[in-house]
Design an enzyme around this catalytic site. Structure first.
Site, mmCIF file in Angstrom:
data_model
loop_
_atom_site.group_PDB
_atom_site.id
_atom_site.type_symbol
_atom_site.label_atom_id
_atom_site.label_comp_id
_atom_site.label_asym_id
_atom_site.label_seq_id
_atom_site.Cartn_x
_atom_site.Cartn_y
_atom_site.Cartn_z
ATOM 1 N N CYS B 80 0.835 -1.209 0.000
ATOM 2 C CA CYS B 80 0.000 0.000 0.000
ATOM 3 C C CYS B 80 0.875 1.268 0.000
ATOM 4 C CB CYS B 80 -0.980 -0.036 1.160
ATOM 5 S SG CYS B 80 -2.350 1.102 0.938
ATOM 6 N N HIS B 166 -3.752 -5.421 0.191
ATOM 7 C CA HIS B 166 -3.166 -5.925 1.439
ATOM 8 C C HIS B 166 -3.232 -7.449 1.517
ATOM 9 C CE1 HIS B 166 -2.579 -2.059 3.593
ATOM 10 N NE2 HIS B 166 -3.522 -1.656 2.763
ATOM 11 N N GLU B 168 -1.988 -9.276 3.655
ATOM 12 C CA GLU B 168 -1.894 -9.771 5.038
ATOM 13 C C GLU B 168 -3.242 -9.888 5.748
ATOM 14 O OE1 GLU B 168 -0.602 -7.026 3.861
ATOM 15 O OE2 GLU B 168 -1.177 -5.290 5.059
#
Lengths: 319, 188
Positions: B80, B166, B168
């Site tokens: 990001c 993202h 994660e």
């Protein structure tokens, strides 16, 4: 390697024993899985030198004080219940902004704990703080999304030292720990509830009247969703509740004009609370919730809406 | 294997740590002010996302991050704001995104190299960004979405990668696989 709850229990009990040493600790319990796990770990680590306290803020779920005492008793943890309803409502009077509300609540919690700690000679406060609490509370480069009452809502000066064994964990990991500790299912699998309680489910100023309304609305959402889940009509969402919007709209009840508040129903799918998606609740279940809320709370609420926002951009709770 | 996660202040920095832990990679979250020489000991770096607005040129608070890129020769992954910063550092154009994305995004993979190895051509990812980086010289675009042309890239000369989305977070499909692919590069 995925999370190993047994190893965590061993490490966390060591951590608590070495932090508290020969001293005594207050354990703040709310009825949620995080603080229940913290209390059970303390019981394991330091036995009777841990004293669990449940503060009834007046902003808890329906029937909560009784529920917590019973459920934690099953887990072998005795709980002192403190009735602090008056002081919380008076601390919240006139506060509209969510951050000010959260900080006022954090401060009240600490003063309640401090007075008990003084009486009992406790030098430590054990909290069930988990990763999202300190992450969302912000610090340094990290923006404050919301000050969790147990982190960003803490007063700067405190007469107790903090001990937070679950700081690195997320909710799904805490539940794994709860299961290996043998906590009753009604605790280990219980849906999350925000630390500041119903105060963040009432937009703007909190009053006893609004708390009563949103408490009932939350209970209706929970009853209806759980009933439909038990009948196999839907999966159980990760979290599900009602939010009171003190915005008035016009309705018609028994041929008379009504002008009442709005309730938003929120249900989300998540694993760790850090991202979430609105649950696809069957329309007939939503309809039933809307009917019950507008009938049973007809003096206050005449409109019910459903929140479809993901996190991000929304958060799960509204304040 | 020691991965250092350079914290730009994301809500999900600690999720990167969790994802790597679940993949058996030891990682540590470090502030952007960490001295460069400490960073050089790592096997790989991840730049997290954050609230800073790279697209508005807001790079005052990112400490030694530019020096980390210039001195660290191992694999780097930017997420990001981290991706935007890396792109900008190498001469790309950071700007407010034409179509900011929050939550669910459909990702189209343009090139399955080592980062997207074994993954489908399109899948759902989760994003949360106001800005984007485009026209990144020396980088190849690996994926895009309907609203953002540069959702993942790779340097042509160094093991440097970036994702605007993202990987994660739980709601991103194949997120853990993307980190596993990055770790494979780092373990080589």
């Amino acid at each position: 390697m995925p999370f190993d709850p047994n190893r965590f229990v061993a490490e966390a009990t060591d951590f608590i024993s070495s932090t508290v040493g020969k001293g005594k600790a207050i354990v703040g319990v709310s009825g949620g899985v995080d603080s229940s796990v913290a209390a059970a770990l303390c019981a394991k680590a330091i036995g009777k030198r841990a004293h669990a306290v449940f503060v009834d803020t007046g902003l808890m779920r329906k029937g909560e004080a009784q529920f917590v005492s019973l459920a934690l008793k099953k887990a072998g943890v005795g709980v002192e219940v403190v009735d602090a309803r008056k002081r919380f409502f008076s601390a919240l009077r006139g506060l509209h902004e969510p951050e000010r509300k959260r900080k006022a609540i954090g401060k009240e919690f600490i003063s309640v704990f401090e007075s008990i700690a003084k009486k009992r000679g406790c030098k430590f406060l054990v909290q069930g703080t988990i990763a999202p609490d300190w992450i969302e509370s912000g610090s340094g480069l990290r923006d404050t999304i919301k000050s969790h009452h147990n982190v960003g809502g803490l007063p700067k000066k405190m007469g107790m030292r903090l001990c937070e064994p679950l700081r690195e964990l997320y909710k799904d990991e805490v539940r794994q720990v709860a299961r290996v500790l043998g906590l009753p299912k009604e605790l280990s699998e219980r849906q999350p509830f925000p630390g500041p309680g119903l105060a963040v489910r009432i937009m703007g100023e909190v009053t006893e009247e609004k708390a009563e309304v949103v408490r009932e609305a939350c209970a209706i959402v929970e009853e209806e969703i759980c009933a439909s889940w038990r009948q196999g009509k839907m999966g159980l969402p990760w979290q599900y509740f009602a939010v009171l919007l003190p915005i008035k709209s016009v309705g018609v009840l028994g041929d008379r004009r009504a002008y009442g508040w709005t309730v938003a129903v929120r249900a989300v799918e998540s694993v760790d609370g850090m991202t979430a998606k609105a649950s696809r609740i069957p329309p007939e279940v939503l309809e039933r919730i809307s009917e019950r809320i507008t009938r049973e709370l007809k003096e206050h609420v005449n409109r019910v809406v459903y929140d479809m926002t993901s996190k991000p951009p929304g958060t799960i709770e509204w304040e | 294997m020691e991965v250092l996660i350079v914290d730009f202040g994301s809500q999900w920095t600690h999720r990167i740590h969790r994802t790597l832990k679940y993949l058996d990679a030891h990682s540590q979250i470090i502030p952007v002010s960490t001295p460069v020489k400490e960073v050089l000991k790592a096997d790989a770096l991840v730049f997290s996302g954050g609230a800073i607005r790279i697209g508005l040129g807001d790079t005052k608070k990112i400490g030694n991050a530019a020096k980390f890129i210039d001195s660290f020769e191992g694999p780097i992954m930017g997420i990001c704001a981290g991706q935007q910063f890396i792109g900008m550092h190498f001469g790309g154009k950071a700007r407010p995104a034409r179509g900011a994305e929050f939550g669910k995004v459909e990702l189209f993979v343009d090139e399955h190299n080592e980062l997207f190895e074994g993954l489908p051509d399109r899948f759902t990812v989760w994003a949360s960004h106001n800005d984007e980086v485009v026209d990144t010289p020396g980088f190849r675009v690996l994926a895009h979405s309907k609203d953002c042309s540069n959702h993942a890239f790779k340097s042509l000369s160094r093991p440097i990668y970036g994702c605007l989305f993202h990987p994660e977070v739980e709601h991103t499909e194949y997120g853990s696989e993307i980190y596993a692919n990055f770790l494979k590069v780092a373990r080589k």
